[in-house]
Enzyme design. Structure first.
Site, PDB file in Angstrom:
ATOM      1  N   ASN A 183     114.555  61.886  69.059  1.00  0.00           N
ATOM      2  CA  ASN A 183     113.306  62.657  69.040  1.00  0.00           C
ATOM      3  C   ASN A 183     112.509  62.453  67.754  1.00  0.00           C
ATOM      4  OD1 ASN A 183     114.850  64.043  67.184  1.00  0.00           O
ATOM      5  ND2 ASN A 183     114.795  66.016  68.249  1.00  0.00           N
ATOM      6  N   LYS A 184     112.937  61.526  66.896  1.00  0.00           N
ATOM      7  CA  LYS A 184     112.253  61.323  65.617  1.00  0.00           C
ATOM      8  C   LYS A 184     111.042  60.391  65.770  1.00  0.00           C
ATOM      9  CE  LYS A 184     114.975  63.940  63.164  1.00  0.00           C
ATOM     10  NZ  LYS A 184     115.872  64.501  64.185  1.00  0.00           N
TER      11      LYS A 184
END
Length: 382
Positions: A183-184
């Site tokens: 999710n970065k």
């Protein structure tokens, strides 16, 4: 659940697939030439001397603590408004995390004056977390560190591509740590990077990452070495070639995608102010260039956050909470681990924080839809 607008989404395409295929065809999958190229390009992107690719962001934090030789009896000041890995990595070494409050409900980062209040004879380091991709007050924190002879570890898991005073986030302290979780802002699935400008620290990181061995399997495969020694207690925190190949492609997309994140964040700001919703928008007076990893808001104090989240879920909108305060988790809130001082701003922010969807593939109409749905939810409750 099939979300209409997920909290986050990946920018993965044909280039990543091609890069992975090339690694598979090379028949060398563990840490080797592709990983070294990833490290070189990542270091060049930040303008830092040394970068070491590692298994994940938590491994980066653990290695940072080990490289600074933290241990039993040492204290490290850290925010409670963070993912639990920040504090856990300190404890892996036997050191003690000491939690400091945030600056305000407008600035969710660790407060310099709160840091100073926490300093004791046992304090060895400050671990800052650039929440949501927004920089902490690093000039003030760096002044404190110099005054009290403390090291700075930057948890820059949210902050790749962010800057303050034209210095990249992750490059203000002795060691910077990055995460490439899915999710970065850039991802390798699992993976991370630890960076430093100090040669001695870099040598320790290099050894600690791979069992304390003086040469690597790749070096022996290439015929550059035939033997090795083990000179310290190290770990298997290496990154593999497949993830490094994905990282090289993702790094090339990063600045464009971060610009897109900043654009969408500004659109959120504008629409939420236009609707005059009774929410707090943190970091409105932010100075520097944000990585815009998260879009956090603070709901009205009297609102039931879970009810708002369920109403948005009913419209197909995924939201989240960043974060439950670490100092209130059972493992940190019992016995001798219990915090001896209050963190009122952290607890208030954590009680009211709601993270709205933000990712480069979002459309402007998606942001409008989220704001409209949030308005309906709040009007239906208040």
């Amino acid at each position: 659940m099939d979300w209409k607008i997920p909290l986050a989404d990946l920018d993965i395409g044909a280039d990543e697939i091609k890069a992975v295929e090339a690694v598979l065809e090379s028949r060398w999958l563990t840490m080797g030439a592709v990983t070294r190229q990833f490290e070189h390009e990542f270091a060049a992107f930040l303008g830092v001397k040394h970068a070491f690719a590692v298994a994940n962001g938590t491994a980066a934090l653990h290695l940072a603590c080990l490289a600074l030789e933290l241990g039993a009896g040492d204290e490290v000041i850290v925010p409670s408004l963070t993912f639990v890995a920040s504090a856990n990595a300190i404890r892996y070494t036997g050191a003690v995390p000491v939690f400091a409050d945030i600056a305000s409900l407008d600035d969710l980062n660790i407060c310099p004056s709160a840091i100073e209040h926490c300093i004791s004879k046992r304090t060895r380091a400050i671990m800052v977390v650039h929440y949501g991709g927004f920089a902490c007050d690093m000039p003030a924190i760096k002044t404190l560190a110099e005054q009290y002879n403390l090291k700075i570890i930057e948890d820059a898991a949210h902050a790749i591509g962010g800057e303050l005073d034209q210095i990249p986030l992750g490059c203000w302290g002795e060691i910077g740590c990055f995460s490439f979780f899915s999710n970065k802002n850039m991802t390798t699935g699992e993976g991370g990077m630890v960076v430093t400008n100090d040669d001695e620290t870099a040598n320790r990181l290099r050894l600690l990452r791979s069992h304390g061995m003086t040469t690597l399997t790749w070096d022996r495969h290439q015929g550059r070495a035939s033997e090795y020694d083990v000179v310290m207690l190290g770990y298997n925190y290496r990154l593999d070639e497949i993830r490094a190949a994905i990282g090289l492609v993702q790094l090339k997309k990063l600045e464009f995608n971060n610009q897109r994140r900043r654009h969408l964040s500004r659109l959120y700001d504008s629409l939420l102010r236009q609707e005059n919703l009774p929410v707090i928008l943190p970091f409105q007076n932010y100075r520097g260039k944000s990585a815009a990893h998260l879009y956090p808001i603070l709901l009205p104090a009297e609102i039931n956050r879970r009810q708002v989240m369920e109403m948005l879920k009913a419209r197909g909108i995924q939201t989240s909470i960043h974060y439950p305060p670490v100092h209130l988790f059972s493992i940190y809130n019992s016995g001798d681990k219990k915090v001896s001082h209050s963190l009122p701003l952290t607890e208030e922010a954590c009680r009211r924080e709601l993270t709205l969807p933000l990712f480069p593939g979002m459309k402007e109409e998606d942001v409008s839809f989220v704001v409209s749905a949030l308005k309906e939810a709040l009007e239906g409750i208040l």
